[in-house]
Design an enzyme around this catalytic site. Sequence first.
Site, mmCIF file in Angstrom:
data_model
loop_
_atom_site.group_PDB
_atom_site.id
_atom_site.type_symbol
_atom_site.label_atom_id
_atom_site.label_comp_id
_atom_site.label_asym_id
_atom_site.label_seq_id
_atom_site.Cartn_x
_atom_site.Cartn_y
_atom_site.Cartn_z
ATOM 1 N N SER A 166 0.847 -1.185 0.000
ATOM 2 C CA SER A 166 0.000 0.000 0.000
ATOM 3 C C SER A 166 0.881 1.233 0.000
ATOM 4 O O SER A 166 2.070 1.168 0.307
ATOM 5 C CB SER A 166 -0.896 0.004 1.230
ATOM 6 O OG SER A 166 -0.139 0.369 2.358
ATOM 7 N N LYS A 167 0.275 2.350 -0.332
ATOM 8 C CA LYS A 167 0.999 3.631 -0.381
ATOM 9 C C LYS A 167 1.737 3.901 0.918
ATOM 10 O O LYS A 167 2.814 4.466 0.926
ATOM 11 C CB LYS A 167 -0.004 4.770 -0.598
ATOM 12 C CG LYS A 167 -0.344 4.986 -2.036
ATOM 13 C CD LYS A 167 -0.585 6.477 -2.273
ATOM 14 C CE LYS A 167 -0.753 6.775 -3.731
ATOM 15 N NZ LYS A 167 -2.091 6.640 -4.220
ATOM 16 N N ARG A 168 1.105 3.483 1.997
ATOM 17 C CA ARG A 168 1.672 3.762 3.308
ATOM 18 C C ARG A 168 3.054 3.137 3.500
ATOM 19 O O ARG A 168 3.911 3.671 4.172
ATOM 20 C CB ARG A 168 0.711 3.195 4.379
ATOM 21 C CG ARG A 168 0.578 3.984 5.629
ATOM 22 C CD ARG A 168 -0.586 3.454 6.470
ATOM 23 N NE ARG A 168 -0.912 2.061 6.185
ATOM 24 C CZ ARG A 168 -0.268 1.014 6.667
ATOM 25 N NH1 ARG A 168 0.760 1.181 7.462
ATOM 26 N NH2 ARG A 168 -0.638 -0.216 6.355
#
Length: 443
Positions: free
Chosen positions: A217-219
């Site tokens: 994920s982007k995180r």
Amino acid sequence: MVKVRFAPSPTGFLHIGGARTALFNYMYARSQQGSFVLRVEDTDRSRSREEYLNEITDSLHWLGLDWDEFYKQSDRFDLYREHAKRLLDSGAAYEDNGAVVLKMPRQEVKFFDLIRGEVVFDTSNFVQRDEAGNNLLDSEGRPVLKDEVLIKADGSPAYSFCCVVDDALTEITHVIRGEDHIPNTPKQILMYQALGFKAPKFAHIPMILNEEGGKMSKRTGAVAVSEYRAKGFLPEALVNYLMLLGWSPGGDQELMTLDSAIKKFSIKKINKSSAAFSMDKLRWINGQYVRQKSDQALADFVAPFLEKGGWIGKDYDRKKLEGIVKLYKTRMADIDEFLERTRYLFEDEFKAGEEVLKSANLSGECFSGLARVLEEAAPFNTAAVEARFREFADQRAMKMSDLVHPVRLILTGSDVGPGLFETMEVLGREKTVKRLKSAAEIS
Ligand code: GLU
């Protein structure tokens, strides 16, 4: 003939997982002299965006994954409605408030997945629940099955149905996609059956996990291909890295061009278990591709990044840049590292920090003496600079190493790097002399 498709939804950027799915489809098509179709799944008109589509096609082009056929599902709504009507006519589907819904039969659905082997689904798992989450039961006490919407009440076709109609009509032979689509497969097989179409072969590729073993994920890091492009990764390196996420040609060979990998590609060699993304490995592979590039090609590649960062202007010194990449190409895994390591070459107001000055530990007089000598070195190239430098050391009966180390620190801010005299040549006379003089003032 083998025909495969990559079917992105333009509701977001092309991410690493999607790119790998596209790559496996592409490799399979090319390995079988088959055809690779790009199908845009844009039936969700509210979430689909033209800019995402452009970004996806740009990223695919950049990776070198060119397609033989292209179409958008939004151009084919009539076709899906026509096939829904066929199912209404045959009695396999019914109308419900304007929607067309497939009756879910009570049966076992089996398919052979080319990666996972036999997969068996019982449709009695597709149950309808009430608001409290309890299974709804029919008059005989059996769970009520959840029928499958083909055309929504607003007239737009549902994803699974378009997928089946298109795969069948365009004669897709192999559906290679992420394993998150396994639960859709039995429903789609029932649609093929209801329509009297032959189902394609399926191959569901395992997920890519992030370095912590979770969902990417982007995180937890960059997910979009365009981010890797913007960071300065080479497309051939990213392709080489992606192909190893869940596939291997056997043996321990890791560096492979796309063409050579295609010759060895087989679906059977795709792993069943998920692949873990490793930034270190991607950077290592990128570094290997960087050093294979010619100085000219690498200069072409880094120039826009330097321009964007404001380090060089449009009229930059091309020869000098080639000299710089030549020195650094075995010392950089990616552009970030290149920019970080070569920053001192471009900065006008570069000053070594106090810590560095302290560890340089050379008298101010010595720095200024050297500055004077180098001011006169002509031409200001590696050989001439080295000769002047050696003379200077001899005259003062100093060991070269006692001089090289502090001077490197003063000029570059670091105690590691390419040879000092090559470094001076690319740094240039003006910056070299200026830095030595300012070190003389402070020391
Ligand atoms: N549009 C789907 C997705 O982006 C692909 C569906 C398929 O490959 O069948 O996940």
